[in-house]
Write a protein that holds these residues in place. Structure first.
Motif, PDB file in Angstrom:
ATOM      1  N   ILE A 279       0.843  -1.209   0.000  1.00 46.99           N
ATOM      2  CA  ILE A 279       0.000   0.000   0.000  1.00 46.99           C
ATOM      3  C   ILE A 279       0.872   1.251   0.000  1.00 46.99           C
ATOM      4  O   ILE A 279       0.647   2.194  -0.770  1.00 46.99           O
ATOM      5  CB  ILE A 279      -0.942   0.005   1.229  1.00 46.99           C
ATOM      6  CG1 ILE A 279      -2.064  -1.007   1.040  1.00 46.99           C
ATOM      7  CG2 ILE A 279      -1.537   1.401   1.443  1.00 46.99           C
ATOM      8  CD1 ILE A 279      -3.000  -1.088   2.221  1.00 46.99           C
ATOM      9  N   THR A 280       1.893   1.263   0.859  1.00 48.04           N
ATOM     10  CA  THR A 280       2.773   2.420   0.954  1.00 48.04           C
ATOM     11  C   THR A 280       3.481   2.693  -0.367  1.00 48.04           C
ATOM     12  O   THR A 280       3.524   3.833  -0.851  1.00 48.04           O
ATOM     13  CB  THR A 280       3.824   2.204   2.058  1.00 48.04           C
ATOM     14  OG1 THR A 280       3.160   1.992   3.314  1.00 48.04           O
ATOM     15  CG2 THR A 280       4.743   3.415   2.181  1.00 48.04           C
ATOM     16  N   GLU A 281       4.032   1.645  -0.980  1.00 51.31           N
ATOM     17  CA  GLU A 281       4.831   1.832  -2.183  1.00 51.31           C
ATOM     18  C   GLU A 281       3.973   2.110  -3.415  1.00 51.31           C
ATOM     19  O   GLU A 281       4.308   2.980  -4.222  1.00 51.31           O
ATOM     20  CB  GLU A 281       5.722   0.603  -2.413  1.00 51.31           C
ATOM     21  CG  GLU A 281       6.773   0.412  -1.342  1.00 51.31           C
ATOM     22  CD  GLU A 281       7.571   1.682  -1.121  1.00 51.31           C
ATOM     23  OE1 GLU A 281       8.041   2.277  -2.108  1.00 51.31           O
ATOM     24  OE2 GLU A 281       7.719   2.089   0.036  1.00 51.31           O
ATOM     25  N   PHE A 282       2.864   1.388  -3.575  1.00 49.65           N
ATOM     26  CA  PHE A 282       1.998   1.657  -4.721  1.00 49.65           C
ATOM     27  C   PHE A 282       1.336   3.033  -4.591  1.00 49.65           C
ATOM     28  O   PHE A 282       1.091   3.705  -5.592  1.00 49.65           O
ATOM     29  CB  PHE A 282       0.932   0.565  -4.855  1.00 49.65           C
ATOM     30  CG  PHE A 282       1.434  -0.671  -5.537  1.00 49.65           C
ATOM     31  CD1 PHE A 282       2.006  -0.605  -6.798  1.00 49.65           C
ATOM     32  CD2 PHE A 282       1.335  -1.904  -4.924  1.00 49.65           C
ATOM     33  CE1 PHE A 282       2.479  -1.743  -7.433  1.00 49.65           C
ATOM     34  CE2 PHE A 282       1.803  -3.054  -5.549  1.00 49.65           C
ATOM     35  CZ  PHE A 282       2.379  -2.973  -6.804  1.00 49.65           C
ATOM     36  N   GLY A 283       1.065   3.426  -3.346  1.00 56.94           N
ATOM     37  CA  GLY A 283       0.520   4.763  -3.134  1.00 56.94           C
ATOM     38  C   GLY A 283       1.512   5.834  -3.545  1.00 56.94           C
ATOM     39  O   GLY A 283       1.151   6.835  -4.185  1.00 56.94           O
TER      40      GLY A 283
END
Length: 293
Positions: A279-283
């Motif tokens: 979630i953090t990286e794709f966000g």
């Protein structure tokens, strides 16, 4: 040979597998040797060998590399020492997944030191990471066990290291930069060992020799060199996602080779941690795409 982004990603994937596999021989060596003894010899020998590469390939006496490497060496010392200590108290697979939380901590460390805005995705990532951390404990409780506590400390130190490395690595000669870091790690390990353990003379058994051969040549020299070089050809976001395979590899090898039997709840916690990282990286990736458009 021309290095493309695809080849860089494959090299980082191999590095993630190597780093994940390195935890098992370290666990075996900890049965007969102290944490700081292992860290000292790993990075002292690595510093000498990487120094030979620096003399051959780098610009002579790069002051920036020495200065920035020394600064980052202490943060990496904390990260490696906390992780190695954690391996004494809990499974290598648990340690690897919890330490991987450094990815979701990076945005908050960046805000703390450089006032970079924290996106909403980072908050979701840290929430899922905290839930996963809670479930990864052997006995579900809000107070962390020693292994989990040292793993979280390692994640914090590595997050700081990654943030600072992003600012300094492109300003330095690669091998001199790594050599400086490794010598500082070895020096800190020597000081801590002389202060609290009485020295760094190792027990030269098979476990120690195997751990040194694997961690010096594969995990440290090859791994850090590939990371530093390939990050020039791919994006940090893609690299962070690829490095998720480090805890996955550690978990797989820990289960099939190390006899580490995680409970279904712990496996769920590991999956939630990976989900929080994604979630953090794709966000972050989506935010960069929207900013460009």
């Amino acid at each position: 040979m021309k290095i493309t982004e695809f080849k860089a990603d494959l090299a980082l994937l191999l590095t993630a597998f190597i780093w994940g596999a390195a935890l098992l021989p370290i666990v075996a060596s900890l049965k007969t040797n102290d944490v700081f003894t292992i860290v000292f010899w790993r990075f002292f020998i690595s510093a000498i060998l990487i120094g030979i590469l620096a003399l051959k390939f780098d610009k002579f006496f790069d002051k920036n590399a020495l200065k920035y490497g020394a600064m980052l060496g202490f943060t990496l010392f904390l990260g490696v020492s906390f992780q190695t200590t954690a391996l004494k108290y809990t499974y290598s697979s648990s340690v690897s997944f919890i330490v991987a939380l450094y990815v979701v901590l990076v945005p908050f460390i960046s805000w703390l030191f450089f006032r970079q805005k924290v996106r909403i995705y980072a908050y979701f990532g840290i929430i899922f990471g905290a839930i996963g951390l809670y479930l990864m404990q052997k006995n579900l409780q809000f107070l962390l066990g020693r292994g989990e506590f040292f793993s979280v400390c390692s994640a914090l130190a590595l997050a700081l290291h990654i943030v600072l490395m992003g600012h300094f690595t492109k300003k330095s000669e690669l091998f001199t930069f790594l050599m400086s870091q490794f010598f500082v790690i070895a020096l800190c390990s020597l000081i801590f060992s002389l202060t609290f353990r009485g020295g760094v003379v190792p027990n030269f058994d098979r476990a120690f020799i195997n751990a040194m051969l694997f961690t010096i040549f594969l995990s440290t020299i090859l791994g850090f060199s590939v990371e530093g070089l390939m990050l020039r050809y791919t994006t940090p976001i893609k690299a962070a996602i690829i490095f998720i395979f480090k805890p996955v590899t550690a978990g797989f090898l820990g289960y099939f080779l190390g006899g580490e039997n995680l409970t279904p709840t712990q496996i769920l916690g590991a999956c939630i941690i990976v989900f929080g990282i994604l979630i953090t990286e794709f966000g972050s990736y989506r935010q960069k795409i929207s900013n460009k458009s």
